[in-house]
Motif scaffolding. Structure first.
Motif, PDB file in Angstrom:
ATOM      1  N   VAL A  75       0.832  -1.203   0.000  1.00 43.14           N
ATOM      2  CA  VAL A  75       0.000   0.000   0.000  1.00 43.14           C
ATOM      3  C   VAL A  75       0.868   1.254   0.000  1.00 43.14           C
ATOM      4  CG1 VAL A  75      -2.026  -1.022   1.109  1.00 43.14           C
ATOM      5  CG2 VAL A  75      -0.192  -0.119   2.516  1.00 43.14           C
ATOM      6  N   PRO A  76       0.332   2.340  -0.539  1.00 39.30           N
ATOM      7  CA  PRO A  76       1.092   3.595  -0.546  1.00 39.30           C
ATOM      8  C   PRO A  76       1.147   4.216   0.847  1.00 39.30           C
ATOM      9  CG  PRO A  76      -1.100   3.969  -1.398  1.00 39.30           C
ATOM     10  CD  PRO A  76      -0.973   2.486  -1.166  1.00 39.30           C
ATOM     11  N   ARG A  77       2.129   5.041   1.062  1.00 41.22           N
ATOM     12  CA  ARG A  77       2.296   5.727   2.347  1.00 41.22           C
ATOM     13  C   ARG A  77       1.466   7.005   2.394  1.00 41.22           C
ATOM     14  NH1 ARG A  77       5.871   3.942   5.965  1.00 41.22           N
ATOM     15  NH2 ARG A  77       7.441   2.474   5.252  1.00 41.22           N
ATOM     16  N   PHE A  78       0.167   6.892   2.153  1.00 40.04           N
ATOM     17  CA  PHE A  78      -0.728   8.026   2.348  1.00 40.04           C
ATOM     18  C   PHE A  78      -0.995   8.137   3.844  1.00 40.04           C
ATOM     19  CE2 PHE A  78      -2.860   7.230  -2.048  1.00 40.04           C
ATOM     20  CZ  PHE A  78      -1.709   7.669  -2.681  1.00 40.04           C
ATOM     21  N   SER A  79      -1.193   9.338   4.337  1.00 38.04           N
ATOM     22  CA  SER A  79      -1.352   9.545   5.774  1.00 38.04           C
ATOM     23  C   SER A  79      -2.545   8.794   6.362  1.00 38.04           C
ATOM     24  CB  SER A  79      -1.476  11.041   6.082  1.00 38.04           C
ATOM     25  OG  SER A  79      -2.619  11.567   5.431  1.00 38.04           O
ATOM     26  N   TRP A  80      -3.589   8.556   5.586  1.00 42.03           N
ATOM     27  CA  TRP A  80      -4.797   7.916   6.095  1.00 42.03           C
ATOM     28  C   TRP A  80      -4.789   6.392   5.992  1.00 42.03           C
ATOM     29  CZ3 TRP A  80      -7.467   5.104   2.487  1.00 42.03           C
ATOM     30  CH2 TRP A  80      -7.228   5.415   1.137  1.00 42.03           C
ATOM     31  N   VAL A  81      -3.842   5.823   5.271  1.00 42.87           N
ATOM     32  CA  VAL A  81      -3.842   4.378   5.031  1.00 42.87           C
ATOM     33  C   VAL A  81      -3.615   3.557   6.304  1.00 42.87           C
ATOM     34  CG1 VAL A  81      -2.653   2.496   3.823  1.00 42.87           C
ATOM     35  CG2 VAL A  81      -3.344   4.538   2.568  1.00 42.87           C
TER      36      VAL A  81
END
Length: 177
Positions: free
Chosen positions: A62-68
């Motif tokens: 998964v990407p390192r988006f703040s909400w993940v």
């Protein structure tokens, strides 16, 4: 007895029996099957997909988006840790996976796509790429795919949500369907 003959009764396995048949510990990274929803839209789908990863012995990238991280924790009802790979830059990560010998399979509507029913089980390390629920896999990532797989649909929609599509493809790649 009625005109219809009855077959054997269906026996539902109790939870205790199911627990004895399953793994007693969380699996470590088997590094064979990785589902990669690299452009997620809805956090709830990530937690659902994480449960499928546990069921088939896969990992999730998964990407390192703040909400993940919050979405994974909220949606993951498993009591044990799961295998999650964090991706900083999706296109570069996909390119490195392919260069290292992984087969990169994208779930996408494409002229060259194979039907889900015809998708063989993964025999080499395989990354299953899932795109954005509205826009699909970005063009730059499509160029990195070794294979596209299409999930046939007879309704009006053009795609399934990420959790459902990813789960179907994971079960097929794991050889469980």
């Amino acid at each position: 007895m009625s005109a219809r003959t009855r077959g054997p009764a269906i026996r539902v396995r109790p939870p205790r029996e199911l627990r004895r048949q399953r793994r007693h510990r969380a699996h470590s990274c088997w590094d064979h099957l990785v589902v990669a929803p690299l452009w997620p839209l809805h956090g709830a789908n990530l937690g659902t997909l994480l449960r499928t990863c546990d069921a088939v012995g896969a990992c999730m990238a998964v990407p390192r988006f703040s909400w993940v991280p919050d979405a994974l924790e909220r949606g993951n009802t498993l009591r044990r840790p799961t295998c999650v790979h964090w991706v900083n830059e999706p296109l570069g990560w996909l390119e490195r996976q392919r260069d290292a010998g992984s087969q990169v399979v994208g779930v996408e509507l494409a002229d060259e796509a194979v039907r889900l029913a015809d998708l063989p089980a993964a025999r080499v390390r395989t990354v299953a790429v899932l795109g954005h629920e509205r826009t699909g896999i970005p063009a730059g990532a499509v160029d990195l795919l070794d294979l596209a797989v299409e999930i046939p649909m007879v309704g009006n929609g053009s795609s399934l949500n990420v959790a459902v599509a990813g789960s179907l493809v994971l079960y097929k790649l794991a050889g469980l369907l």
